[in-house]
Design an enzyme around this catalytic site. Structure first.
Site, short mmCIF file in Angstrom:
data_model
loop_
_atom_site.label_atom_id
_atom_site.label_comp_id
_atom_site.label_asym_id
_atom_site.label_seq_id
_atom_site.Cartn_x
_atom_site.Cartn_y
_atom_site.Cartn_z
N HIS A 72 -8.95 -18.95 -2.97
CA HIS A 72 -8.82 -20.14 -2.11
C HIS A 72 -7.71 -19.94 -1.06
O HIS A 72 -6.56 -19.75 -1.40
CB HIS A 72 -8.49 -21.32 -3.02
CG HIS A 72 -8.86 -22.66 -2.46
ND1 HIS A 72 -10.05 -22.91 -1.80
CD2 HIS A 72 -8.22 -23.87 -2.50
CE1 HIS A 72 -10.11 -24.18 -1.45
NE2 HIS A 72 -9.01 -24.79 -1.85
N SER A 130 -8.29 -25.69 2.66
CA SER A 130 -9.06 -26.60 1.81
C SER A 130 -9.32 -27.91 2.58
O SER A 130 -9.76 -27.85 3.73
CB SER A 130 -8.29 -26.85 0.51
OG SER A 130 -9.12 -27.37 -0.47
N ASP A 151 -13.77 -17.59 -4.07
CA ASP A 151 -13.44 -19.01 -4.07
C ASP A 151 -14.70 -19.87 -4.25
O ASP A 151 -15.62 -19.79 -3.44
CB ASP A 151 -12.77 -19.35 -2.73
CG ASP A 151 -12.33 -20.79 -2.63
OD1 ASP A 151 -12.35 -21.50 -3.66
OD2 ASP A 151 -11.95 -21.20 -1.51
#
Lengths: 458, 458
Positions: A418, A137, A393
């Site tokens: 994710h 991320s 995601d």
């Protein structure tokens, strides 16, 4: 599970890398976790996790793949905590005052990692050990940036689910909630229709100002009393779907809260479980906000913190620090509009952002900065970066989805949420992530070899 | 001479690129010079000079090669002034107060150029026009750094006489004054012996505290009265030789003061012109400090400003700003020792630097920073940079002297002084510089073509 037996340590870090005469003319204690359990001492590579917006243990305990890879490749593993998160608060309790908060920037965080790697390599007599950075991320964005800006220090980067394009203002502000919606629609169109219908009913109740019915239906601790309260409820509900989509892992997890296995499927089952759509919607939100069933009512303003990130700033992460970053460099102006997605129209424009951030933090966001400073989509001259993304995601399409060269490799993980690839192996893993991890492992091994050869000739 | 007819303009620049909550939460006016006289409007490349430690006109008027190249290649030319120099003072007269001076860093200067190029390209409808950066000396370092850190913005760099290694603490602190000495020795060993002998005689006078004779011999306005004054005199004298070596052009110039053609030769002739070595030494210093013959005596503390740069901070450049940079990021710990060079032993160690800089500016230098942040000698992943150096230039061996790849090209200019290649063509030019400029021109033309192709496919 491979227990890495991390040791928690602190590094004396420069407070302000970019001003020799600021209040930052000093140092702070930056936390990091380290394990040499698998290290071929002084020879094996260094796997360095570029910590992101939270307590570093949270990432260390949810990135088992890095440990598995270290065991295979004889690597030293370091997880470094991002300044202003977890226990790495440069000014302690005052860290989020103005101007103290001003030293919270992406550039400072990267310089922290560059300095830390350089000094730890010296301390550990590891000058010949190639460094590979890992991140998920925003941490994946940092890994990319490390390779772009400090290729003298890091030989390659595995950037898992790193939305480097959408956060730089490149792309469609509708993409994010459209893709959240798609996850539920892909379970069944009835599911997304039910969500849409439930939000429609809520809207009607709100328009009638039937606040007591809203309180009852959503088991709120306190009845809403204004459009602002209803807006807050909508944000909270939308965010439940966002989290289920992001964290749609095939087994139950305890990352960013507790999630059942396949939460999107569970959510859809719940949405279609009874005749009353509003009750279904409440119970679906309960999957996220009341997983243990402990809450007897929902506190609107406790469970969801609205901020400069439309996906919220709450839920265990350091809310204020992330809000500040979304107010300065990281652009998260995403919208739902009820046309390209199933949610109520909720906009967050650059104007909204500027107005909010000026009030909240006394800062004016710079929407173009990541494009100028971190190259935007112009990655032509870069090398040795893996951009992995799972197609479940909603952050995926804000990242790099197509390989740009033989050493700028995009990996798609079909059925992956994710940064699923960063998690440790699990029996429920789809074949796609097993394959992705194998490719990642091979590329990283190659980079390490290349860098070893190169370091010899320096 | 090709008159470029520059227009002088100002750009509204961000004060602090790296802190959203500092005193720098505002803007300042940054000066730049621009000419579109040769530009194929909207099509031709942009030649951007990354201004260094001085008034930008000084560089624009002494970099005629860039103009000649622009005429050949249809380029727009911009000379941007470095913050804190010339008229680009962010806080006006207060710019050198603490903490205002804190926004003077290499990183801020580079970000200035990145933002300026991005916005000017938009304003000038030049998004398809490749940008090549040019710079000499510290400006050449900035050009290298621009290509390293912002390859999304600049397609290539011509770094003339850029000492990126020595200023990063890589190399031998004795190299600089050894190479100054070599220039004089190469004229004749008698010359460097005479210099050495003269400094020896001065030392004897100083040891005898014969200050009135020193005053007389060196035509000082005021007799020295302490070892500190003698130290200052030695610094001033050593610096005369440094400047003659750096600016040893084959024709007279008016860059950093006035110089005759072939000043090293003129200096040696002067050193060997009469029986009295001290008189010869004074007259040799006069070539630099009294070129017009206007001075009736030498003012020790006016003609030479001792600072964190052992080659001095005076002579028209912005003395305080450069001192600050040498106190923070740019490492100039060079020594003379009378063994590997002809000068009196004058040391400037990292300890001296730290002690001076703490007192003067309240800063602690970071000797490792350029290695960490700007890659030191680890340029493997970079591309499209020319490192040109003249072998007469004492800065040359602090830079990159060997090509590192087909696109990291080192050019040696035999018989060339400090960034001779950036100067306009002159009948007295040696063949080496004519050839160097031709190579530079070809490489730049290639880079521009490649970048045009690339921009089309973005």
């Amino acid at each position: 599970i491979t227990d890495p037996q991390f040791t928690e340590k602190y590094f004396t870090q420069i407070l302000d890398h970019f001003n020799f005469n600021s209040m930052g003319n000093g140092s702070f204690q930056q936390r990091y976790l380290i394990t040499d359990k698998y290290w071929k001492t002084g020879y094996g590579p260094i796997f360095f996790y570029t910590g992101n917006e939270g307590d570093i243990w949270e990432f260390a305990l949810n990135s088992g793949f890095i440990i598995e890879l270290a065991a295979q490749q004889g690597a030293l593993v370091i997880f470094a905590e991002h300044r202003y998160y977890g226990k790495s608060l440069p000014f302690g309790e005052d860290s989020f005052h103005i101007p103290e908060v001003g030293l919270l920037t992406v550039e400072q965080a990267l310089a922290d990692y560059a300095v830390m790697i350089t000094e730890l390599k010296q301390e550990l007599v590891a000058s010949d050990c190639p460094v590979i950075v890992f991140g998920g991320s925003y941490g994946g964005m940092l890994s990319v940036y490390m390779r772009l800006k400090y290729p003298n220090i890091v030989a390659g980067a595995l950037a898992a689910s790193a939305p480097i394009l959408s956060t730089a203002g490149l792309g469609d502000p509708r993409q994010f909630f459209r893709d959240v919606t798609a996850d539920f629609q892909n379970i069944s169109p009835e599911c997304s229709d039910a969500v849409r219908g439930a939000f429609g009913q809520l809207k009607e109740l709100a328009e009638r100002q039937d606040y007591s019915l809203i309180k009852e239906k959503f088991a709120l601790c306190k009845a809403p009393s204004s459009p602002q309260d209803v807006h807050q409820l909508n944000g909270l509900l939308r965010n439940a779907f966002t989290l289920m989509a992001m964290l749609d892992y095939p087994y139950s997890t305890h990352f960013m809260g507790d999630m059942p296995a396949n939460p999107v499927k569970v959510g859809c089952d719940t949405m279609l479980s009874g005749p009353d759509l509003l009750t279904n919607l409440r119970n679906t939100a309960g999957i996220v906000y009341n997983s243990t069933g402990e809450l007897t009512c929902f506190n609107l303003y406790k469970l969801f913190v609205e901020c400069a990130d439309p996906t919220g700033c709450g839920l265990g992460f350091n809310s204020m620090a992330w809000d500040y970053q979304a107010c300065t460099e990281i652009d998260l102006c995403f919208e739902s509009n009820n046309v390209t997605d199933m949610f109520p129209p909720m906009f967050f424009t650059e104007e909204d952002r500027e107005s909010y951030c000026t009030k909240r933090w006394g800062v004016v966001p710079r929407p173009n900065w990541l494009k100028v400073h971190f190259w935007g989509d112009d990655l032509f001259t870069a090398s040795n970066i893996i951009f992995s993304n799972g197609d479940l995601d909603p952050w995926a399409n804000g990242g790099v989805r197509k390989s740009l060269s033989s050493s700028l490799v995009a990996i798609n993980i079909s059925g992956g949420a994710h940064h699923l690839d960063l998690r440790g192996s699990n029996d429920a893993d789809p074949g796609s992530v097993i394959k992705a991890r194998k490719t990642e492992s091979q590329l990283i091994e190659e980079w390490v070899k290349m860098e070893k050869t190169r370091l010899k000739h320096l």
